[in-house]
Design an enzyme around this catalytic site. Structure first.
Site, PDB file in Angstrom:
ATOM      1  N   ILE A  80     -30.586  37.093  25.532  1.00 12.41           N
ATOM      2  CA  ILE A  80     -29.799  37.293  24.316  1.00 12.41           C
ATOM      3  C   ILE A  80     -28.853  38.448  24.667  1.00 12.41           C
ATOM      4  O   ILE A  80     -29.290  39.476  25.203  1.00 12.41           O
ATOM      5  CB  ILE A  80     -30.704  37.597  23.089  1.00 12.41           C
ATOM      6  N   SER A  81     -27.558  38.256  24.441  1.00 11.67           N
ATOM      7  CA  SER A  81     -26.580  39.267  24.854  1.00 11.67           C
ATOM      8  C   SER A  81     -26.803  40.589  24.117  1.00 11.67           C
ATOM      9  O   SER A  81     -27.351  40.627  23.022  1.00 11.67           O
ATOM     10  CB  SER A  81     -25.154  38.792  24.564  1.00 11.67           C
ATOM     11  N   GLN A  82     -26.307  41.652  24.760  1.00 16.09           N
ATOM     12  CA  GLN A  82     -26.342  42.991  24.149  1.00 16.09           C
ATOM     13  C   GLN A  82     -25.523  42.973  22.852  1.00 16.09           C
ATOM     14  O   GLN A  82     -24.447  42.376  22.822  1.00 16.09           O
ATOM     15  CB  GLN A  82     -25.707  43.941  25.165  1.00 16.09           C
ATOM     16  N   PRO A  83     -26.005  43.601  21.780  1.00 15.90           N
ATOM     17  CA  PRO A  83     -25.255  43.591  20.522  1.00 15.90           C
ATOM     18  C   PRO A  83     -23.802  44.058  20.670  1.00 15.90           C
ATOM     19  O   PRO A  83     -22.895  43.456  20.074  1.00 15.90           O
ATOM     20  CB  PRO A  83     -26.060  44.551  19.638  1.00 15.90           C
ATOM     21  N   ARG A 141     -31.604  40.478  13.944  1.00 16.78           N
ATOM     22  CA  ARG A 141     -31.680  40.143  15.382  1.00 16.78           C
ATOM     23  C   ARG A 141     -33.123  39.952  15.832  1.00 16.78           C
ATOM     24  O   ARG A 141     -33.384  39.198  16.769  1.00 16.78           O
ATOM     25  CB  ARG A 141     -30.992  41.231  16.216  1.00 16.78           C
TER      26      ARG A 141
END
Ligand code: SAH
Length: 219
Positions: free
Chosen positions: A63-66, A37
């Site tokens: 960037i979205s949260q994992p 990431r």
């Protein structure tokens, strides 16, 4: 760029955190463990890359949260060889996760610089993904039908035009809502005009916007 021992260690911890939060699909967790990431955000933020948080990228996007990436991916029920359309390439991280799971990925982004950066990164990682620069509102009918359609920006309502592009038993995953918090919706295609909707909790995404961004952009 290097995938250091430190980065790998942080990633393993992140995978365990996401598992504790309820993600059970081992193939999703494996992909999370595989994809670096920190390549998708400024590598100077290595520490942030492996926190379970969304993070700003360029053009005012995130960037979205994992956990959210894992949640949407699990809901899509991705199989090896599944054909998936993603709307909102952003950093390209979600597309890389899908490709790492063996999906055939098509992804659309309306910001040219994000489209270019994501494309470069994914090619350098060796994943086979088709990138499109443009408005994802109406999908990409030329490559339909898709086993899964994933929208990674908030839509004001379920984009019905995309339902036609779903294969039989295909799944559309989209955060729906007009405010700062949206409901994660799943729409499953059970027949030619038979669609079943369900809700899967609350999330917070940047809004889906129509059209293509013109002019000079910061990067
Ligand atoms: N999936 C991304 C997260 C993206 S954030 C990742 O893994 O990093 C949402 C993205 O959707 C932003 O990059 C935004 O520019 C894009 N977007 C918003 N509306 C869009 C539209 N109509 N068509 C294509 N992309 C869109």
């Amino acid at each position: 760029m290097v995938d250091s021992f430190e980065a790998k260690g942080k990633r393993r911890k992140l995978v365990e955190e996401v598992r504790r939060k309820g993600i059970a699909d081992e193939r999703v967790l494996e992909a999370l463990n595989e994809v670096p990431r920190h390549y998708f955000i400024d590598p100077a933020f290595l520490h942030h890359a492996y926190q379970d948080k969304a993070f700003p990228i360029s053009s005012g996007q995130t960037i979205s949260q994992p956990y959210t990436v894992a949640f949407q991916t699990e809901l899509l029920n991705v199989q090896k060889g599944s054909k998936i359309l993603e709307i909102g390439t952003g950093s390209g991280y979600q597309a890389a996760i899908l490709a790492a799971m063996g999906a055939r990925v098509y992804t659309i982004e309306r910001h040219r610089n994000l489209y270019q950066q994501a494309r470069k990164m994914i090619i350098s990682l060796g994943y086979d993904v088709s990138f499109f620069f443009g408005d994802g509102y109406s999908g990409r009918p030329a490559y339909a039908p898709y086993d899964g359609i994933l929208i990674t920006a908030a839509a004001p309502e379920i984009p019905v035009v995309l339902l036609d592009q779903l294969a039989m038993n295909g799944r559309l995953v989209v955060p729906v809502g007009k405010g700062s918090v949206q409901s994660m919706m799943l729409v499953e295609r059970r027949g030619e005009s038979d669609f079943v909707e369900s809700r899967h909790g609350q999330f917070s995404f940047v809004p889906m916007l129509p059209g293509v961004v013109r002019g000079r952009e910061e990067s």
